[in-house]
Scaffold this active site. Structure first.
Site, PDB file in Angstrom:
ATOM      1  N   SER A   1       0.820  -1.207   0.000  1.00 33.98           N
ATOM      2  CA  SER A   1       0.000   0.000   0.000  1.00 33.98           C
ATOM      3  C   SER A   1       0.862   1.267   0.000  1.00 33.98           C
ATOM      4  O   SER A   1       1.661   1.459  -0.905  1.00 33.98           O
ATOM      5  CB  SER A   1      -0.959  -0.041   1.197  1.00 33.98           C
ATOM      6  OG  SER A   1      -1.987   0.902   1.044  1.00 33.98           O
ATOM      7  N   TYR A   2       0.718   2.140   1.024  1.00 32.65           N
ATOM      8  CA  TYR A   2       1.520   3.362   1.036  1.00 32.65           C
ATOM      9  C   TYR A   2       3.011   3.079   1.171  1.00 32.65           C
ATOM     10  O   TYR A   2       3.838   3.964   0.957  1.00 32.65           O
ATOM     11  CB  TYR A   2       1.065   4.305   2.150  1.00 32.65           C
ATOM     12  CG  TYR A   2       1.561   5.728   1.933  1.00 32.65           C
ATOM     13  CD1 TYR A   2       0.842   6.612   1.134  1.00 32.65           C
ATOM     14  CD2 TYR A   2       2.766   6.152   2.477  1.00 32.65           C
ATOM     15  CE1 TYR A   2       1.317   7.896   0.897  1.00 32.65           C
ATOM     16  CE2 TYR A   2       3.246   7.428   2.251  1.00 32.65           C
ATOM     17  CZ  TYR A   2       2.519   8.300   1.462  1.00 32.65           C
ATOM     18  OH  TYR A   2       2.993   9.563   1.215  1.00 32.65           O
TER      19      TYR A   2
ATOM     20  N   ASP B   1      -8.735  -6.115  -5.039  1.00 27.81           N
ATOM     21  CA  ASP B   1      -8.608  -4.900  -4.230  1.00 27.81           C
ATOM     22  C   ASP B   1      -9.095  -3.706  -5.026  1.00 27.81           C
ATOM     23  O   ASP B   1      -8.715  -3.526  -6.188  1.00 27.81           O
ATOM     24  CB  ASP B   1      -7.130  -4.721  -3.845  1.00 27.81           C
ATOM     25  CG  ASP B   1      -6.860  -3.398  -3.142  1.00 27.81           C
ATOM     26  OD1 ASP B   1      -7.745  -2.929  -2.407  1.00 27.81           O
ATOM     27  OD2 ASP B   1      -5.747  -2.853  -3.332  1.00 27.81           O
TER      28      ASP B   1
ATOM     29  N   HIS C   1      -6.167  -6.561  -0.951  1.00 28.54           N
ATOM     30  CA  HIS C   1      -5.130  -5.554  -0.699  1.00 28.54           C
ATOM     31  C   HIS C   1      -3.989  -6.139   0.121  1.00 28.54           C
ATOM     32  O   HIS C   1      -2.830  -5.828  -0.119  1.00 28.54           O
ATOM     33  CB  HIS C   1      -5.766  -4.375   0.041  1.00 28.54           C
ATOM     34  CG  HIS C   1      -4.906  -3.155   0.112  1.00 28.54           C
ATOM     35  ND1 HIS C   1      -4.582  -2.411  -0.998  1.00 28.54           N
ATOM     36  CD2 HIS C   1      -4.307  -2.547   1.173  1.00 28.54           C
ATOM     37  CE1 HIS C   1      -3.825  -1.380  -0.628  1.00 28.54           C
ATOM     38  NE2 HIS C   1      -3.634  -1.441   0.675  1.00 28.54           N
TER      39      HIS C   1
END
Length: 461
Positions: free
Chosen positions: A187-188, A376, A428
């Site tokens: 993710s980030y 996701d 995700h």
């Protein structure tokens, strides 16, 4: 221009030397602190494990007492012959302890009672030593004495702090210096990981110091570039039939040129429409159940108590179990959490974040892999494909399926300097939704080998 870059690199080098040269570890002897960090027992763990693990703090800034929390697990077998793998969570501001360790790749997962643990059969410490870091400051158990720093977190400081952490951590664990080192996350962490990799490479060049032997990085469902990421989200939502034609067109108009972290009012309005059209689903994993339990209710805990599972049965409520477990005083004591620095209420995701920088996967001369769960909606597979295409990397292999136990596990393609892998049916958090396939992916990454092909013994009947 080159002189200016050289000056910045040298400045970074001396700043890090200053931080690492201060006697700001918990004790003056880093090796003694290693033994103090060893976790001897964990509340709710009813089995003995044959690997050591350690948790504690590393000070990365003396002025504000900025301090990062870690949890390190040695490999199950022959840890001193295995690589070191750092896991960074996204968010930004989500705890690697809460998500990465307790519901994804770590050896200990939390049962539905919120008080007991079971051993994850697909833990990544089966093949590597795993280091979880709560970063940036304010995440998980990481803390600062200057509250204003919680509002000024940014990509640059996060990378610099993580580099200082690593240099000091290797002083505390000198037996791992020079070991093959990899960075992973999701993710980030699509921002965190490449920028930390770049900081390591630049520091190694400036300092001629090789305790961090960086070999490569892997990031899953990575937030990378706002325009490409938004474009991919719109395409995915529409092509899977989750939103209307009208909403798809409006999202392209109002959201594609705004930041994911700091959106515009118009994009927020259309995002509310998207949420209404999606209904009550898990946007991180659209084909798995949505958590409907109130696990903070003790009666609910009794009804839904389980003792873990050795299969891939998906539980959508695991984060709520962790929220109970890591708030237990006995657990915090076992993990050496400083009660004076512990948050009043520990949360899996809680830090603010302001400064954002665009990243480029080609900045660093290390092997990289981008992987993507294909169910996701937050940073979907379409976003990752747009970002890879934008890099303009020459293909090094054709697009093809990869296999596990005779079944398609996903699809893959190699490019010059980068390997792209999708994981079929994963959300995700790939290791949470498809843990067995996630471990296959990780083994392939560490070995630098292509994803498995179909065995020639398996043919159509």
């Amino acid at each position: 221009m080159k002189r200016w870059v050289l000056f910045l690199n040298l400045l970074l080098f001396f700043l890090i030397k200053f931080q690492c040269g201060n006697s700001n570890n918990i004790t003056s002897n880093p090796i003694d602190q290693q033994q103090k960090d060893r976790v001897l027992e964990l509340p709710g763990l009813s089995v003995n494990v044959n690997f050591s693990h350690y948790s504690g703090y590393v000070r990365v800034n003396e002025k504000s007492k900025r301090t990062l929390f870690y949890w390190f697990f040695e490999a199950v077998e022959e840890p001193f012959s295995k690589p070191i793998v750092l896991w960074l969570q996204g968010g930004p501001g989500c705890s690697s302890i809460a998500l990465g360790e307790a519901e994804e790749i770590g050896p200990f997962h939390v049962n539905a009672d919120g008080k007991s643990l079971y051993v994850n059969p697909y833990s990544w410490n089966q093949v590597a030593n795993i280091l979880f870091l709560d970063s940036p400051v304010g995440t998980g158990f990481s803390y600062t004495n200057d509250p204003s720093e919680l509002l000024t977190n940014g990509d640059q400081r996060t990378a610099d702090d993580s580099l200082v952490f690593l240099l000091k951590w290797f002083e505390r664990f000198p037996q791992y210096k020079g070991r093959d080192f990899y960075i992973t996350g999701e993710s980030y962490a699509g921002h965190f990981i490449p920028q930390l990799a770049q900081a390591i490479v630049r520091y190694k060049w400036s300092a001629q110091e090789s305790s961090i032997n960086l070999k490569g990085y892997m990031v899953g469902n990575a937030l990378t570039d706002d325009f490409n990421d938004h474009s991919g989200v719109s395409e995915f939502l529409w092509s899977t039939g989750l939103i209307s034609d009208q909403t798809y067109k409006l999202r392209k108009i109002y959201c594609h040129h705004v930041s994911f972290l700091h959106s515009s009012d118009d994009c927020k309005k259309i995002s509310d429409v998207v949420s209404t059209e999606l209904g009550k689903i898990d946007i991180y994993s659209i084909y798995t159940p949505f958590c409907t339990r109130n696990v903070s209710d003790s009666d609910s805990l009794k009804r839904f108590k389980n003792n873990g599972s050795n299969n891939e049965k998906y539980d959508p409520c695991t984060r709520q179990y962790s929220s109970i477990y890591f708030n237990l005083p006995a657990v915090q004591k076992a993990l050496h959490v400083n009660p004076e620095a512990a948050p009043p209420k520990w949360e899996a995701c809680r830090a603010s974040y302001l400064d954002v920088q665009v990243v480029c996967a080609t900045d660093d001369p290390v092997y990289s892999m981008f992987d993507s769960g294909d169910t996701d909606t937050v940073i979907p597979v379409t976003s990752t494909r747009y970002n890879i295409d934008a890099l303009g990397l020459p293909p090094a292999s054709p697009w093809r399926p990869w296999y596990d136990d005779g079944q398609v596990g996903g699809w893959t393609q190699q490019f010059t300097g980068l390997n792209f892998v999708t994981v079929r049916g994963a959300g995700h958090e790939i290791p949470r939704t498809r843990p067995k396939l996630g471990l296959v992916l990780f083994k392939s990454f560490l070995s630098g080998s292509p994803m498995p092909s179909l065995s020639p013994r398996i043919t159509d009947s």
